[in-house]
Design a protein around this motif. Structure first.
Motif, PDB file in Angstrom:
ATOM      1  N   LEU A 161       0.868  -1.175   0.000  1.00 33.53           N
ATOM      2  CA  LEU A 161       0.000   0.000   0.000  1.00 33.53           C
ATOM      3  C   LEU A 161       0.905   1.225   0.000  1.00 33.53           C
ATOM      4  O   LEU A 161       1.758   1.363   0.873  1.00 33.53           O
ATOM      5  CB  LEU A 161      -0.907   0.013   1.238  1.00 33.53           C
ATOM      6  N   VAL A 162       0.727   2.067  -0.990  1.00 34.61           N
ATOM      7  CA  VAL A 162       1.544   3.271  -1.098  1.00 34.61           C
ATOM      8  C   VAL A 162       0.634   4.478  -0.901  1.00 34.61           C
ATOM      9  O   VAL A 162      -0.428   4.576  -1.525  1.00 34.61           O
ATOM     10  CB  VAL A 162       2.229   3.348  -2.476  1.00 34.61           C
ATOM     11  N   ILE A 163       1.058   5.370  -0.041  1.00 33.31           N
ATOM     12  CA  ILE A 163       0.291   6.587   0.230  1.00 33.31           C
ATOM     13  C   ILE A 163       1.000   7.754  -0.438  1.00 33.31           C
ATOM     14  O   ILE A 163       2.194   7.937  -0.253  1.00 33.31           O
ATOM     15  CB  ILE A 163       0.152   6.824   1.744  1.00 33.31           C
ATOM     16  N   GLU A 164       0.272   8.491  -1.227  1.00 33.18           N
ATOM     17  CA  GLU A 164       0.852   9.628  -1.929  1.00 33.18           C
ATOM     18  C   GLU A 164       0.544  10.910  -1.168  1.00 33.18           C
ATOM     19  O   GLU A 164      -0.617  11.252  -0.958  1.00 33.18           O
ATOM     20  CB  GLU A 164       0.314   9.701  -3.348  1.00 33.18           C
ATOM     21  N   VAL A 165       1.611  11.581  -0.749  1.00 34.74           N
ATOM     22  CA  VAL A 165       1.486  12.834  -0.013  1.00 34.74           C
ATOM     23  C   VAL A 165       2.439  13.835  -0.644  1.00 34.74           C
ATOM     24  O   VAL A 165       3.618  13.546  -0.833  1.00 34.74           O
ATOM     25  CB  VAL A 165       1.852  12.652   1.487  1.00 34.74           C
ATOM     26  N   GLU A 166       1.921  14.997  -0.979  1.00 33.53           N
ATOM     27  CA  GLU A 166       2.740  16.083  -1.508  1.00 33.53           C
ATOM     28  C   GLU A 166       2.839  17.154  -0.427  1.00 33.53           C
ATOM     29  O   GLU A 166       1.834  17.694   0.013  1.00 33.53           O
ATOM     30  CB  GLU A 166       2.108  16.657  -2.779  1.00 33.53           C
ATOM     31  N   VAL A 167       4.054  17.425   0.017  1.00 34.95           N
ATOM     32  CA  VAL A 167       4.292  18.421   1.062  1.00 34.95           C
ATOM     33  C   VAL A 167       4.782  19.703   0.403  1.00 34.95           C
ATOM     34  O   VAL A 167       5.758  19.690  -0.350  1.00 34.95           O
ATOM     35  CB  VAL A 167       5.325  17.912   2.093  1.00 34.95           C
ATOM     36  N   LEU A 168       4.083  20.778   0.684  1.00 34.52           N
ATOM     37  CA  LEU A 168       4.423  22.084   0.120  1.00 34.52           C
ATOM     38  C   LEU A 168       4.658  23.072   1.250  1.00 34.52           C
ATOM     39  O   LEU A 168       4.037  22.974   2.324  1.00 34.52           O
ATOM     40  CB  LEU A 168       3.283  22.596  -0.765  1.00 34.52           C
ATOM     41  N   PRO A 169       5.532  24.057   1.018  1.00 34.44           N
ATOM     42  CA  PRO A 169       5.712  25.089   2.039  1.00 34.44           C
ATOM     43  C   PRO A 169       4.453  25.950   2.163  1.00 34.44           C
ATOM     44  O   PRO A 169       3.703  26.102   1.195  1.00 34.44           O
ATOM     45  CB  PRO A 169       6.901  25.902   1.525  1.00 34.44           C
ATOM     46  N   LEU A 170       4.246  26.476   3.345  1.00 31.12           N
ATOM     47  CA  LEU A 170       3.067  27.307   3.596  1.00 31.12           C
ATOM     48  C   LEU A 170       2.999  28.469   2.616  1.00 31.12           C
ATOM     49  O   LEU A 170       1.910  28.902   2.232  1.00 31.12           O
ATOM     50  CB  LEU A 170       3.086  27.825   5.035  1.00 31.12           C
ATOM     51  N   SER A 171       4.146  28.932   2.131  1.00 29.09           N
ATOM     52  CA  SER A 171       4.172  30.046   1.174  1.00 29.09           C
ATOM     53  C   SER A 171       3.483  29.687  -0.139  1.00 29.09           C
ATOM     54  O   SER A 171       3.124  30.562  -0.921  1.00 29.09           O
ATOM     55  CB  SER A 171       5.613  30.488   0.902  1.00 29.09           C
ATOM     56  N   GLN A 172       3.271  28.388  -0.400  1.00 29.99           N
ATOM     57  CA  GLN A 172       2.596  27.949  -1.618  1.00 29.99           C
ATOM     58  C   GLN A 172       1.136  27.557  -1.358  1.00 29.99           C
ATOM     59  O   GLN A 172       0.522  26.836  -2.145  1.00 29.99           O
ATOM     60  CB  GLN A 172       3.353  26.779  -2.246  1.00 29.99           C
ATOM     61  N   ALA A 173       0.567  28.053  -0.269  1.00 26.47           N
ATOM     62  CA  ALA A 173      -0.808  27.697   0.107  1.00 26.47           C
ATOM     63  C   ALA A 173      -1.806  28.075  -0.979  1.00 26.47           C
ATOM     64  O   ALA A 173      -2.723  27.307  -1.277  1.00 26.47           O
ATOM     65  CB  ALA A 173      -1.186  28.364   1.426  1.00 26.47           C
ATOM     66  N   GLU A 174      -1.644  29.227  -1.597  1.00 23.98           N
ATOM     67  CA  GLU A 174      -2.584  29.658  -2.627  1.00 23.98           C
ATOM     68  C   GLU A 174      -2.581  28.680  -3.803  1.00 23.98           C
ATOM     69  O   GLU A 174      -3.632  28.252  -4.287  1.00 23.98           O
ATOM     70  CB  GLU A 174      -2.259  31.066  -3.111  1.00 23.98           C
ATOM     71  N   GLY A 175      -1.399  28.284  -4.260  1.00 22.16           N
ATOM     72  CA  GLY A 175      -1.294  27.330  -5.366  1.00 22.16           C
ATOM     73  C   GLY A 175      -1.844  25.961  -4.988  1.00 22.16           C
ATOM     74  O   GLY A 175      -2.488  25.298  -5.800  1.00 22.16           O
ATOM     75  N   ALA A 176      -1.603  25.547  -3.744  1.00 20.11           N
ATOM     76  CA  ALA A 176      -2.120  24.256  -3.274  1.00 20.11           C
ATOM     77  C   ALA A 176      -3.647  24.269  -3.256  1.00 20.11           C
ATOM     78  O   ALA A 176      -4.293  23.294  -3.639  1.00 20.11           O
ATOM     79  CB  ALA A 176      -1.569  23.940  -1.890  1.00 20.11           C
ATOM     80  N   LEU A 177      -4.208  25.388  -2.824  1.00 18.24           N
ATOM     81  CA  LEU A 177      -5.661  25.508  -2.779  1.00 18.24           C
ATOM     82  C   LEU A 177      -6.245  25.470  -4.192  1.00 18.24           C
ATOM     83  O   LEU A 177      -7.230  24.771  -4.436  1.00 18.24           O
ATOM     84  CB  LEU A 177      -6.064  26.798  -2.069  1.00 18.24           C
ATOM     85  N   ARG A 178      -5.614  26.151  -5.116  1.00 17.69           N
ATOM     86  CA  ARG A 178      -6.082  26.113  -6.509  1.00 17.69           C
ATOM     87  C   ARG A 178      -6.005  24.693  -7.072  1.00 17.69           C
ATOM     88  O   ARG A 178      -6.906  24.230  -7.765  1.00 17.69           O
ATOM     89  CB  ARG A 178      -5.255  27.050  -7.377  1.00 17.69           C
ATOM     90  N   LYS A 179      -4.916  24.006  -6.760  1.00 19.88           N
ATOM     91  CA  LYS A 179      -4.744  22.633  -7.240  1.00 19.88           C
ATOM     92  C   LYS A 179      -5.844  21.737  -6.664  1.00 19.88           C
ATOM     93  O   LYS A 179      -6.433  20.925  -7.362  1.00 19.88           O
ATOM     94  CB  LYS A 179      -3.364  22.117  -6.813  1.00 19.88           C
ATOM     95  N   SER A 180      -6.138  21.924  -5.397  1.00 23.51           N
ATOM     96  CA  SER A 180      -7.185  21.139  -4.742  1.00 23.51           C
ATOM     97  C   SER A 180      -8.552  21.442  -5.339  1.00 23.51           C
ATOM     98  O   SER A 180      -9.330  20.540  -5.638  1.00 23.51           O
ATOM     99  CB  SER A 180      -7.188  21.424  -3.243  1.00 23.51           C
ATOM    100  N   TRP A 181      -8.856  22.725  -5.522  1.00 17.96           N
ATOM    101  CA  TRP A 181     -10.137  23.115  -6.106  1.00 17.96           C
ATOM    102  C   TRP A 181     -10.282  22.600  -7.530  1.00 17.96           C
ATOM    103  O   TRP A 181     -11.376  22.271  -7.965  1.00 17.96           O
ATOM    104  CB  TRP A 181     -10.299  24.628  -6.105  1.00 17.96           C
ATOM    105  N   GLY A 182      -9.180  22.522  -8.249  1.00 13.86           N
ATOM    106  CA  GLY A 182      -9.201  22.044  -9.623  1.00 13.86           C
ATOM    107  C   GLY A 182      -9.287  20.532  -9.718  1.00 13.86           C
ATOM    108  O   GLY A 182      -9.352  19.973 -10.797  1.00 13.86           O
ATOM    109  N   ARG A 183      -9.281  19.874  -8.570  1.00 15.32           N
ATOM    110  CA  ARG A 183      -9.384  18.411  -8.493  1.00 15.32           C
ATOM    111  C   ARG A 183      -8.270  17.718  -9.270  1.00 15.32           C
ATOM    112  O   ARG A 183      -8.486  16.703  -9.916  1.00 15.32           O
ATOM    113  CB  ARG A 183     -10.760  17.953  -8.958  1.00 15.32           C
TER     114      ARG A 183
END
Length: 118
Positions: free
Chosen positions: A84-106
């Motif tokens: 079982l492999v779990i995929e986790v992408e860790v981003l710095p807090l400074s990239q929160a806006e881009g992470a949110l856009r990526k999440s919203w874009g599914r």
């Protein structure tokens, strides 16, 4: 296959028996229109709206998983063996806006984690 970035699914799909809604929100709202009378919309994300179900002659079902110790032990064993492999992408807090856009874009695979220490 429907490219959801180019074509709204409700414009090309109709008269389906079951919708499994894994997104919620606007996607769930738009899904009511593709059901045939007597159809069922099932969602683990959010409880389907009873008024919308009634309006189209369908049924909405919500379900949620509950933890089970024995099942969690089996999952842990699969993780330890590498089956079982779990995929986790860790981003710095400074990239929160881009992470949110990526999440919203599914467009995420696995989970996005913001690390305030990076």
């Amino acid at each position: 296959m429907i490219d959801y970035t180019q074509t709204p699914f409700e414009t090309v799909v109709n008269s389906v028996d079951v919708v499994l809604d894994l997104v919620g929100g606007d996607t769930q709202t738009r899904s009511w229109s593709v059901l045939k009378p007597g159809g069922v919309l099932v969602s683990p994300v959010s409880p389907p709206d009873a008024a919308q179900a009634e309006a189209v002659g369908a049924t909405g079902k919500h379900f949620a998983a509950r933890s089970d110790g024995a099942q969690l032990q089996k999952i842990a064993a699969l993780f330890e063996t590498g089956d079982l492999v779990i995929e986790v992408e860790v981003l710095p807090l400074s990239q929160a806006e881009g992470a949110l856009r990526k999440s919203w874009g599914r467009h995420t695979r696995g989970k996005l984690v913001l690390d305030a220490s990076l």
